[in-house]
Structure formats: C-alpha cells, structure tokens
Write an enzyme that holds these catalytic residues in place. Structure first.
Site, mmCIF file in Angstrom:
data_model
loop_
_atom_site.group_PDB
_atom_site.id
_atom_site.type_symbol
_atom_site.label_atom_id
_atom_site.label_comp_id
_atom_site.label_asym_id
_atom_site.label_seq_id
_atom_site.Cartn_x
_atom_site.Cartn_y
_atom_site.Cartn_z
ATOM 1 N N LYS A 222 -9.621 -2.678 8.782
ATOM 2 C CA LYS A 222 -8.320 -2.272 9.301
ATOM 3 C C LYS A 222 -8.515 -1.799 10.738
ATOM 4 O O LYS A 222 -9.074 -0.725 10.974
ATOM 5 C CB LYS A 222 -7.762 -1.156 8.424
ATOM 6 C CG LYS A 222 -6.547 -0.439 8.971
ATOM 7 C CD LYS A 222 -6.175 0.717 8.042
ATOM 8 C CE LYS A 222 -5.146 1.631 8.669
ATOM 9 N NZ LYS A 222 -4.779 2.736 7.749
ATOM 10 N N GLU B 239 0.857 -1.188 0.000
ATOM 11 C CA GLU B 239 0.000 0.000 0.000
ATOM 12 C C GLU B 239 0.895 1.240 0.000
ATOM 13 O O GLU B 239 1.803 1.344 0.817
ATOM 14 C CB GLU B 239 -0.882 -0.014 1.253
ATOM 15 C CG GLU B 239 -1.486 1.311 1.642
ATOM 16 C CD GLU B 239 -1.943 1.341 3.092
ATOM 17 O OE1 GLU B 239 -2.103 2.455 3.631
ATOM 18 O OE2 GLU B 239 -2.140 0.269 3.705
#
Length: 217
Positions: free
Chosen positions: A128, A40
C-alpha cells in the site's frame, strides 16, 4: 483468499471509515451490491470490529472483507476473530507479522524503498503506497517500479477517479480509495450518491477491452 489475484482482478479497494457504525455497515453492503468486491473496514472507525462481524454475516463467507489500520498483534487477532480475511496496515508494523502468522494475507503500508524491502521480508502480499499523493503521485509510483518492477503496488491517499486511471496506467496493481468514493455515506450520508460514485470508480478502473481479451486468451 488470494489477495494478489483479487487485486489484479478488481483493481480497487474501498476503504470504509465512519463515525456511525450502522451507516458504515450500510455503506459496505451498498458497495457490494454495486459490484465493488474488495472492501476494507478501518479500525479507526466507530465500532469497527462490530461492523466487520455484521458485514461478514450479511455478505456470507465467500465475499472478500478486509480490516484496515491494523497496527498491533492484538489488532490482527481481533479482526481475524471478527471475520476479516485480509489485513491492511498503514506501515510496516507488528500487525503485518501477526497477520501473516495467523494466515491472513496483508496489504502492507509503505512509502520508501526501505519500507518495501522490510515489508517483503515480512511476507507482505502487496504494498500500500501511502500517502500516495503526498509522496509524489503517479510519478513516484513509476520511479519505484524501476528498482521494484514486479512489486504489486496499491496507491492510497487522495485517489479520485482520474488519479485512479493515472496510477493504473503507470503500473499500479490496484488503487485504494476512501473519502473520494465513500464521501459522507459512512456517517449517514446519501446512499444514492454513494452508488453514483461507486459506478464512476468502477468505470475508471475497468480494464480496456483489448486488455480484457488478452488476459482471457
């Protein structure tokens, strides 16, 4: 891409955030070379959209490449155009809604049960848990799995290699790791040191042999 399948398979997401765009790109490519598949690039880094574009060109169309710190609809559209194929948010926000509308899978930032329910309603693919260490660490994850036993959680924040093992043992689908893995590499630091840390983290999240055999049976 099938984000949930990828999270279950690879069990770690590297979070690249740097003040030097060229160094951030080198970091992405080094991680990929070492076999870390889920990467990411955070929009809070310098020239992050350009890093994503250049990483996509270097890695090719098939490699998973995410964009993090996606907050707004404009962010979601921009990272899709740059070549990201999954989105990570720090919270339940407009970025989740727009990314899903655009067909991008989302790892949505949550902390509380209310956050989780809200993210579920928006169609988030995984959750998350952030900031995980401050929320209570592996014990908090285990507590959340009571009311949400099937929710795919990815703890992020303060996750070193030992914490990664602990979270996975308590039922995390994967872990997200920033500075304990990246160190100063995305600011121009040692690539060799990054390679060593990457190998240590990949070893920490590797499934035990018995589980690997069971999953392939």
């Amino acid at each position: 891409m099938e984000l949930l399948t990828a999270l279950r398979t690879h069990r770690i997401v590297a979070i690249v955030r740097g003040a030097d765009a060229d160094a951030a790109l080198r970091t992405v490519l080094t991680l990929a070379e070492e076999g870390l598949a889920l990467i990411e690039v955070s929009l809070s880094g310098t020239d992050a959209l350009d890093v994503i574009r250049r990483a996509r060109a270097a890695l090719g169309p098939a490699a998973p490449l995410g964009a993090g710190t996606v907050l707004t609809a404009e962010d979601a559209a921009a990272v899709r155009e740059a070549g990201a194929d999954f989105v990570v948010t720090p919270a339940v926000c407009e970025g989740v809604t727009e990314a899903k509308r655009l067909g991008l899978p989302v790892l949505a930032g949550v902390m509380t049960p209310s956050d989780i329910v809200a993210a579920q309603r928006l169609g988030a693919d995984a959750y998350k848990l952030f900031p995980a260490a401050q929320a209570g660490g592996p014990g908090y994850l285990e507590a959340l799995r009571g009311p949400f036993p099937d929710a795919p959680f990815v703890p992020v924040g303060g996750v070193d290699d030992e914490a990664a093992r602990a979270y996975l043992a308590r039922g995390a689908t994967a872990v997200g790791v920033g500075s304990p893995l990246i160190g100063d590499a995305a600011d121009g630091g040692s690539a060799d040191a990054l390679r060593e840390r990457t190998r240590a983290f990949l070893d920490a999240v590797r499934l035990p042999a018995a589980q690997r055999q069971g999953s392939s049976a």
